[in-house]
Scaffold this active site. Structure first.
Site, PDB file in Angstrom:
ATOM      1  N   HIS A   1      18.446 -25.215 -26.189  1.00 48.73           N
ATOM      2  CA  HIS A   1      17.356 -24.643 -25.691  1.00 48.73           C
ATOM      3  C   HIS A   1      17.823 -23.288 -25.138  1.00 48.73           C
ATOM      4  O   HIS A   1      17.135 -22.112 -25.434  1.00 48.73           O
ATOM      5  CB  HIS A   1      16.371 -25.440 -24.897  1.00 48.73           C
TER       6      HIS A   1
ATOM      7  N   LYS B   1       3.739 -19.469 -16.706  1.00 54.90           N
ATOM      8  CA  LYS B   1       3.740 -20.928 -16.864  1.00 54.90           C
ATOM      9  C   LYS B   1       2.919 -21.833 -15.754  1.00 54.90           C
ATOM     10  O   LYS B   1       3.226 -22.785 -15.430  1.00 54.90           O
ATOM     11  CB  LYS B   1       5.089 -21.357 -16.536  1.00 54.90           C
TER      12      LYS B   1
ATOM     13  N   GLN C   1       5.195 -14.068 -20.375  1.00 58.53           N
ATOM     14  CA  GLN C   1       6.439 -14.308 -19.969  1.00 58.53           C
ATOM     15  C   GLN C   1       7.560 -12.967 -20.078  1.00 58.53           C
ATOM     16  O   GLN C   1       8.186 -12.727 -19.307  1.00 58.53           O
ATOM     17  CB  GLN C   1       7.084 -15.616 -20.396  1.00 58.53           C
TER      18      GLN C   1
ATOM     19  N   ASP D   1      10.824 -26.363 -12.051  1.00 58.93           N
ATOM     20  CA  ASP D   1      11.003 -26.759 -13.346  1.00 58.93           C
ATOM     21  C   ASP D   1      12.270 -26.211 -13.636  1.00 58.93           C
ATOM     22  O   ASP D   1      12.824 -25.119 -13.229  1.00 58.93           O
ATOM     23  CB  ASP D   1      10.058 -26.136 -14.466  1.00 58.93           C
TER      24      ASP D   1
ATOM     25  N   ARG E   1       4.333 -17.094 -23.983  1.00 55.77           N
ATOM     26  CA  ARG E   1       5.470 -16.155 -24.297  1.00 55.77           C
ATOM     27  C   ARG E   1       5.290 -14.842 -24.141  1.00 55.77           C
ATOM     28  O   ARG E   1       6.126 -13.977 -23.592  1.00 55.77           O
ATOM     29  CB  ARG E   1       6.019 -16.577 -25.613  1.00 55.77           C
TER      30      ARG E   1
ATOM     31  N   ASP F   1       5.476 -28.421 -20.512  1.00 55.65           N
ATOM     32  CA  ASP F   1       5.472 -27.145 -19.586  1.00 55.65           C
ATOM     33  C   ASP F   1       4.806 -26.255 -20.503  1.00 55.65           C
ATOM     34  O   ASP F   1       5.762 -25.114 -21.111  1.00 55.65           O
ATOM     35  CB  ASP F   1       6.921 -26.786 -19.263  1.00 55.65           C
TER      36      ASP F   1
ATOM     37  N   THR G   1       0.409 -27.616 -16.679  1.00 59.79           N
ATOM     38  CA  THR G   1       1.654 -28.440 -16.871  1.00 59.79           C
ATOM     39  C   THR G   1       1.219 -29.723 -17.124  1.00 59.79           C
ATOM     40  O   THR G   1       0.309 -30.267 -16.129  1.00 59.79           O
ATOM     41  CB  THR G   1       2.547 -28.410 -15.854  1.00 59.79           C
TER      42      THR G   1
ATOM     43  N   GLU H   1       9.696 -31.690 -22.316  1.00 61.20           N
ATOM     44  CA  GLU H   1      10.307 -31.999 -20.987  1.00 61.20           C
ATOM     45  C   GLU H   1      10.072 -33.491 -20.369  1.00 61.20           C
ATOM     46  O   GLU H   1       9.174 -34.152 -20.786  1.00 61.20           O
ATOM     47  CB  GLU H   1      10.071 -31.112 -19.936  1.00 61.20           C
TER      48      GLU H   1
ATOM     49  N   GLU I   1       6.583 -26.890 -24.162  1.00 62.43           N
ATOM     50  CA  GLU I   1       8.089 -27.241 -23.859  1.00 62.43           C
ATOM     51  C   GLU I   1       8.156 -28.575 -23.749  1.00 62.43           C
ATOM     52  O   GLU I   1       7.568 -29.112 -22.824  1.00 62.43           O
ATOM     53  CB  GLU I   1       8.685 -26.414 -22.928  1.00 62.43           C
TER      54      GLU I   1
ATOM     55  N   GLU J   1      11.437 -21.786 -30.632  1.00 62.11           N
ATOM     56  CA  GLU J   1      12.335 -22.166 -31.375  1.00 62.11           C
ATOM     57  C   GLU J   1      12.160 -22.627 -32.620  1.00 62.11           C
ATOM     58  O   GLU J   1      13.116 -22.307 -33.578  1.00 62.11           O
ATOM     59  CB  GLU J   1      13.235 -23.327 -30.468  1.00 62.11           C
TER      60      GLU J   1
END
Ligand code: CA
Length: 417
Positions: A128, A248, A235, A121, A232, A228, A252, A196, A194, A358
């Site tokens: 971002h 993560k 993370q 990834d 958080r 993805d 996926t 992607e 996420e 975000e």
């Protein structure tokens, strides 16, 4: 820009159909029997194994439950099969043999389209990277010093890449908030998405072999939508200094249709202007991004989906070909079925951000969903869907949705032998 190629499968000729004859995305389906390879056309799935058995397509491994054999054959074989399918499905060319190989899309099950051999990834979305850097560090030093020079990435988990429609449990993990004295084990409370795109490698490269950006582009078979999923809170505690790990690794999701580079060719576009000259091994050699409209919808349990993000693939800073060339630059072998996540695709304004982190600015500004519920991060039962298409003149090249629903955390080892 090319025009719509008309098909005798009438539904493929509608302007809003994601799967016109210009598209022909590849996938793996079953109809109560063994999974095998297919393309989408209109509201139908075309059984490529049946066409191969009938001698209408060359031996390409289409009876297998994955596209890997076909993907490993390279662009001559890809183009040959595309040309033959285009001819078989073109308006006026209807035959009983091909009609007999069509299934209603609503009646079949879709599977993971290829065996995901490796998953990497990247982090090529400039907005971002800036947003996340601003949230976790400060806006003055949001971009890491390497960011404009290297497509940054980490090695992810192929084992938990799942196809659209696969629900999964909220991840457990080690958590330690800024106010906590000690870490604890628990279910993630800051579960995120996420948005992607995934590039799918067809042609492998050997260990020790370096590849140019043009060679890398030739190695890519096609693209899928990719979510993805990211925890958080896990993370934030684990990521320094080696990057994301368990945050993560739990799921996926990719779409069930691989849209080929051949179908996307009319939509190629340039990468953004370079602020720092790129080193020779990843220098731009031509337009290698694509103009693909992307969106995310979110629904609370029982609620209607609401669009929470609209952006475009063309906002990325590095193309998949540049990422792949860089990936192999040390001598790292790339394999058929290698999946390369683009990095979260966030446009320049709010409403174009590709993660809840975000959109809610770290949980500060909740979203309001269709039924009036508010969200900062994902709740159990929430359903997220990614959507994407390239808009042509009177037709569109669609990807099909990339969907997942969050199940409650599973904290015991139930069912293990
Ligand atoms: Ca990511």
């Amino acid at each position: 820009m090319t025009d719509l190629i008309r098909s005798w499968v009438e539904t493929a000729n509608r302007a809003d159909c994601p799967f016109p004859l210009n598209n022909l995305p590849f996938g793996v389906f079953s109809a109560g029997d063994a999974p095998r390879c297919a393309v989408a056309i209109g509201d139908k799935v075309l059984d490529l194994a049946a066409l191969q058995s009938a001698g209408l397509l060359p031996e390409s491994g289409f009876h297998e439950p994955a596209l890997n054999t076909f993907m490993g054959k390279g662009k001559g074989a890809w183009q040959d099969v595309r040309d033959k399918l285009t001819d078989l499905l073109r308006a006026g060319n209807e035959t009983d043999a091909v009609r007999a190989a069509l299934y209603d899309m609503a009646d079949v099950a879709m599977h993971l389209p290829f065996q995901v051999t490796e998953y990497t990834d990247f982090y090529a979305g400039r907005q971002h990277a800036f947003n996340v850097g601003s949230l976790f560090r400060d806006p003055e030093n949001a971009l890491p010093p390497n960011w404009l020079h290297i497509p940054i990435g980490y090695n992810g988990r192929a084992s938990t890449v799942v196809v659209t429609g696969t629900d999964f449990n909220r991840p457990m993990g080690q958590l330690k908030g800024p106010q906590d004295d000690a870490p604890s084990l628990g279910a993630s409370r800051r579960l995120d998405i996420e948005l992607e795109m995934g590039a799918v490698v067809g042609i492998p490269s050997a260990m020790g072999e370096q590849i140019s950006v043009d060679e890398a582009d030739d190695m890519i078979f096609g693209y899928v939508l990719l979510n993805d999923w990211s925890a958080r809170d896990i993370q934030a505690w684990e990521y320094q200094p080696l990057g994301p790990f368990q945050s993560k690794a739990f799921a996926t999701t990719i779409g069930c249709w691989v849209v080929t580079k051949m179908a996307l060719d009319p939509f190629r576009c340039d990468a953004p202007k370079r602020e720092k000259e790129l080193l020779p091994h990843i220098k731009d050699t031509g337009p290698m991004l694509y103009d693909i409209d992307l969106s995310v919808t979110m629904a609370a349990p029982g609620g209607k989906p609401k669009i929470i993000c609209e952006t475009n693939y063309n906002t990325l800073y590095f193309s998949a070909a540049q990422q792949l060339a860089h990936h192999a630059s040390s001598g790292c072998a790339m394999r058929t079925g290698d999946l390369l996540g683009s990095g979260t695709i966030s446009g320049p304004e709010k409403g174009m951000f590709g993660s809840l982190l975000e959109m809610t600015w770290g949980g500060r500004d909740p979203l309001t969903l269709d039924g009036g519920e508010t969200r900062t991060f994902l709740e159990d039962g929430d359903t997220l869907a990614l959507h994407g298409h390239a808009q042509g003149d009177g037709y569109r090249i669609g990807f099909g949705p990339c969907v997942g629903t969050i199940l409650p955390a599973k904290s015991t080892r139930e069912g293990r032998p």
